[in-house]
Design a protein around this motif. Structure first.
Motif, PDB file in Angstrom:
ATOM      1  N   GLU A  10       0.822  -1.213   0.000  1.00 31.11           N
ATOM      2  CA  GLU A  10       0.000   0.000   0.000  1.00 31.11           C
ATOM      3  C   GLU A  10       0.858   1.267   0.000  1.00 31.11           C
ATOM      4  OE1 GLU A  10      -3.275   2.012   3.013  1.00 31.11           O
ATOM      5  OE2 GLU A  10      -2.647  -0.062   3.364  1.00 31.11           O
ATOM      6  N   LYS A  11       0.775   2.029  -1.090  1.00 34.84           N
ATOM      7  CA  LYS A  11       1.587   3.252  -1.226  1.00 34.84           C
ATOM      8  C   LYS A  11       0.894   4.428  -0.546  1.00 34.84           C
ATOM      9  CE  LYS A  11       3.683   1.742  -5.542  1.00 34.84           C
ATOM     10  NZ  LYS A  11       3.801   1.933  -6.988  1.00 34.84           N
ATOM     11  N   ILE A  12       1.666   5.187   0.240  1.00 36.37           N
ATOM     12  CA  ILE A  12       1.106   6.311   0.994  1.00 36.37           C
ATOM     13  C   ILE A  12       1.595   7.655   0.456  1.00 36.37           C
ATOM     14  CG2 ILE A  12       0.977   7.404   3.284  1.00 36.37           C
ATOM     15  CD1 ILE A  12      -0.713   4.871   3.101  1.00 36.37           C
ATOM     16  N   ILE A  13       2.907   7.830   0.369  1.00 37.98           N
ATOM     17  CA  ILE A  13       3.469   9.065  -0.186  1.00 37.98           C
ATOM     18  C   ILE A  13       4.305   8.681  -1.402  1.00 37.98           C
ATOM     19  CG2 ILE A  13       4.761  11.194   0.282  1.00 37.98           C
ATOM     20  CD1 ILE A  13       2.763  11.013   2.437  1.00 37.98           C
ATOM     21  N   MET A  44       1.992  13.881   8.875  1.00 40.80           N
ATOM     22  CA  MET A  44       3.214  13.113   8.653  1.00 40.80           C
ATOM     23  C   MET A  44       4.302  14.041   8.131  1.00 40.80           C
ATOM     24  SD  MET A  44       4.097   9.907   6.120  1.00 40.80           S
ATOM     25  CE  MET A  44       2.798   8.825   6.714  1.00 40.80           C
ATOM     26  N   PHE A  45       5.398  14.112   8.883  1.00 41.38           N
ATOM     27  CA  PHE A  45       6.592  14.790   8.391  1.00 41.38           C
ATOM     28  C   PHE A  45       7.407  13.737   7.647  1.00 41.38           C
ATOM     29  CE2 PHE A  45       5.126  17.533  11.677  1.00 41.38           C
ATOM     30  CZ  PHE A  45       5.647  18.801  11.437  1.00 41.38           C
ATOM     31  N   PHE A  46       8.011  14.120   6.544  1.00 43.58           N
ATOM     32  CA  PHE A  46       8.870  13.170   5.820  1.00 43.58           C
ATOM     33  C   PHE A  46       9.972  13.936   5.106  1.00 43.58           C
ATOM     34  CE2 PHE A  46       5.350  14.302   3.023  1.00 43.58           C
ATOM     35  CZ  PHE A  46       5.952  14.532   1.786  1.00 43.58           C
ATOM     36  N   SER A  47      10.995  13.208   4.670  1.00 45.92           N
ATOM     37  CA  SER A  47      12.126  13.822   3.971  1.00 45.92           C
ATOM     38  C   SER A  47      11.988  13.549   2.482  1.00 45.92           C
ATOM     39  CB  SER A  47      13.446  13.250   4.484  1.00 45.92           C
ATOM     40  OG  SER A  47      13.583  13.532   5.862  1.00 45.92           O
ATOM     41  N   SER A  91       2.475  15.937   5.190  1.00 48.05           N
ATOM     42  CA  SER A  91       1.287  15.391   4.542  1.00 48.05           C
ATOM     43  C   SER A  91       0.234  15.247   5.625  1.00 48.05           C
ATOM     44  CB  SER A  91       1.661  14.035   3.962  1.00 48.05           C
ATOM     45  OG  SER A  91       0.619  13.559   3.181  1.00 48.05           O
ATOM     46  N   ILE A  92      -1.037  15.520   5.293  1.00 52.39           N
ATOM     47  CA  ILE A  92      -2.100  15.472   6.303  1.00 52.39           C
ATOM     48  C   ILE A  92      -3.035  14.316   6.009  1.00 52.39           C
ATOM     49  CG2 ILE A  92      -4.050  16.722   7.313  1.00 52.39           C
ATOM     50  CD1 ILE A  92      -2.550  19.290   6.798  1.00 52.39           C
ATOM     51  N   ASN A  93      -3.398  13.605   7.077  1.00 50.88           N
ATOM     52  CA  ASN A  93      -4.297  12.466   6.922  1.00 50.88           C
ATOM     53  C   ASN A  93      -5.746  12.947   6.831  1.00 50.88           C
ATOM     54  OD1 ASN A  93      -6.031  10.174   8.617  1.00 50.88           O
ATOM     55  ND2 ASN A  93      -4.620   9.380   7.123  1.00 50.88           N
ATOM     56  N   SER A 116      -6.561   5.746   4.736  1.00 47.84           N
ATOM     57  CA  SER A 116      -5.186   5.805   4.222  1.00 47.84           C
ATOM     58  C   SER A 116      -4.990   6.941   3.239  1.00 47.84           C
ATOM     59  CB  SER A 116      -4.839   4.483   3.547  1.00 47.84           C
ATOM     60  OG  SER A 116      -4.872   3.455   4.500  1.00 47.84           O
ATOM     61  N   ASN A 117      -5.849   7.938   3.326  1.00 47.77           N
ATOM     62  CA  ASN A 117      -5.753   9.045   2.395  1.00 47.77           C
ATOM     63  C   ASN A 117      -4.912  10.181   2.985  1.00 47.77           C
ATOM     64  OD1 ASN A 117      -6.166  10.841   0.344  1.00 47.77           O
ATOM     65  ND2 ASN A 117      -8.272  11.329   0.902  1.00 47.77           N
ATOM     66  N   TRP A 118      -3.721  10.357   2.446  1.00 52.91           N
ATOM     67  CA  TRP A 118      -2.818  11.402   2.917  1.00 52.91           C
ATOM     68  C   TRP A 118      -2.653  12.454   1.831  1.00 52.91           C
ATOM     69  CZ3 TRP A 118      -0.481  11.498   7.796  1.00 52.91           C
ATOM     70  CH2 TRP A 118      -0.689  10.344   8.587  1.00 52.91           C
ATOM     71  N   LYS A 119      -2.824  13.724   2.214  1.00 58.85           N
ATOM     72  CA  LYS A 119      -2.701  14.804   1.243  1.00 58.85           C
ATOM     73  C   LYS A 119      -1.425  15.580   1.517  1.00 58.85           C
ATOM     74  CE  LYS A 119      -4.975  18.646  -0.924  1.00 58.85           C
ATOM     75  NZ  LYS A 119      -5.837  19.793  -0.800  1.00 58.85           N
ATOM     76  N   ARG A 120      -0.586  15.653   0.482  1.00 54.42           N
ATOM     77  CA  ARG A 120       0.675  16.350   0.648  1.00 54.42           C
ATOM     78  C   ARG A 120       0.441  17.858   0.645  1.00 54.42           C
ATOM     79  NH1 ARG A 120       5.992  15.873  -3.102  1.00 54.42           N
ATOM     80  NH2 ARG A 120       5.692  13.629  -3.187  1.00 54.42           N
ATOM     81  N   ILE A 121       0.772  18.487   1.762  1.00 53.98           N
ATOM     82  CA  ILE A 121       0.599  19.937   1.871  1.00 53.98           C
ATOM     83  C   ILE A 121       1.575  20.430   2.933  1.00 53.98           C
ATOM     84  CG2 ILE A 121      -1.391  19.541   3.426  1.00 53.98           C
ATOM     85  CD1 ILE A 121      -2.511  22.189   2.500  1.00 53.98           C
TER      86      ILE A 121
END
Length: 307
Positions: free
Chosen positions: A202-205, A229-232, A243-245, A249-254
């Motif tokens: 399952e791909k998230i980001i 979610m903070f990520f590099s 990214s905000i949940n 499993s729906n994460w929106k990159r913002i």
């Protein structure tokens, strides 16, 4: 405006030169707030002269804003020759399950056609400062039909009666000027006990453009009742993103934060990566690395939030 969280940089809280057993690089800070205290323990990987890493820790007092203890030797060391972690053990996330501390870590071994292979291991202790005992000499999450190349840094979250893990998965290797580079993103898997993981690919980001080459080091914190979610993210260099949940499993990159510019601070002028965030008294404390993957040490940035 969505990017309303401002992080004020506090420079390096710990320098690589402060730690007697580390020759270069103090990297992948992994923070955990010590129960009923104003202290944080921050695990990190430190490299020796052969570029191999072991894991140690320091303790940071949030009230005094200073490091109060540095471990004199590693609390988790590389594994036996030929094992999945014979070249590096790199901390990734720590959670408490019942009365035990579960330290999830990345184990590296070196390759010939590609520079390294990595897998996820688990070490357990009844005390936060260790000693940590490896759960197994083999990975708890490794190559599979869903992750055929390697897996790396993870974040484990408790969800209704179970656990979910967000982890780094390499999609493929690509040669540039005859040097192989990995291309990785963040995926998710689940577990009922924090040990055995059910993987579905399952791909998230995922990548959003051609110039994005690596997405790693997920770290989740609740801000204003939302999971963030903070990520590099690596283009030419690493930057920290969010990214905000939006449920399930729906994460929106913002991007919801920024660093306040500070010309006096130069350990992170080229890149910022591997953020680990602790929430304490309406503040967010971000421990992170800067240029060259934490060559100089670990920095801290602090933001005020009104939750």
């Amino acid at each position: 405006n969505s990017s309303n969280i401002l992080f004020k940089k506090k420079n390096l809280v710990i320098k690589t030169s402060d730690i007697n057993w580390v020759k270069s690089h103090t990297w992948v800070p992994t923070a955990f707030k010590i129960d009923n205290s104003d202290k944080v323990i921050v695990f990190f990987a430190g490299r020796n002269k052969l570029n191999e890493s072991d894991t140690g820790y320091f303790i940071y007092d949030l009230n005094k804003n200073k490091v109060t203890k540095i471990c004199k030797k590693p609390i988790l060391r590389r594994g036996n020759l030929g094992s999945f972690d014979d070249s590096a053990v790199i901390p990734s996330h720590l959670i408490k399950i019942r009365k035990k501390y579960y330290l999830y870590y990345v184990g590296w071994t070196q390759g010939k056609k590609v520079p390294f292979f990595s897998n996820l291991g688990l070490a357990v202790s009844s005390r936060i400062t260790g000693p940590f005992k490896k759960f197994s000499n083999s990975p708890i999450l490794g190559k599979s039909k869903y992750d055929p190349y390697f897996v790396a840094t993870c974040f484990v979250d408790k969800i209704k009666g179970a656990y979910e893990m967000f982890y780094t998965s390499n999609l493929y290797w690509k040669k540039i000027n005859n040097i192989p580079y990995p291309r990785y993103i963040i995926k998710r898997c689940t577990s009922t006990n924090g040990i055995n993981w059910k993987v579905k690919g399952e791909k998230i980001i995922n990548f959003q453009s051609k110039n994005e080459v690596a997405i790693t080091r997920p770290w989740i914190v609740k801000i204003k009742k939302k999971k963030v979610m903070f990520f590099s993210l690596k283009r030419k260099k690493y930057n920290i993103m969010t990214s905000i949940n939006n449920g399930k499993s729906n994460w929106k990159r913002i991007k919801i934060f920024e660093f306040i510019k500070n010309k006096k601070i130069n350990f992170d002028t080229d890149s910022q990566e591997y953020a680990s965030i602790i929430k304490h008294k309406n503040k967010l404390y971000m421990f992170y690395n800067g240029n060259e993957y934490g060559r100089d040490g670990i920095g801290l940035a602090i933001a005020n939030i009104n939750d």
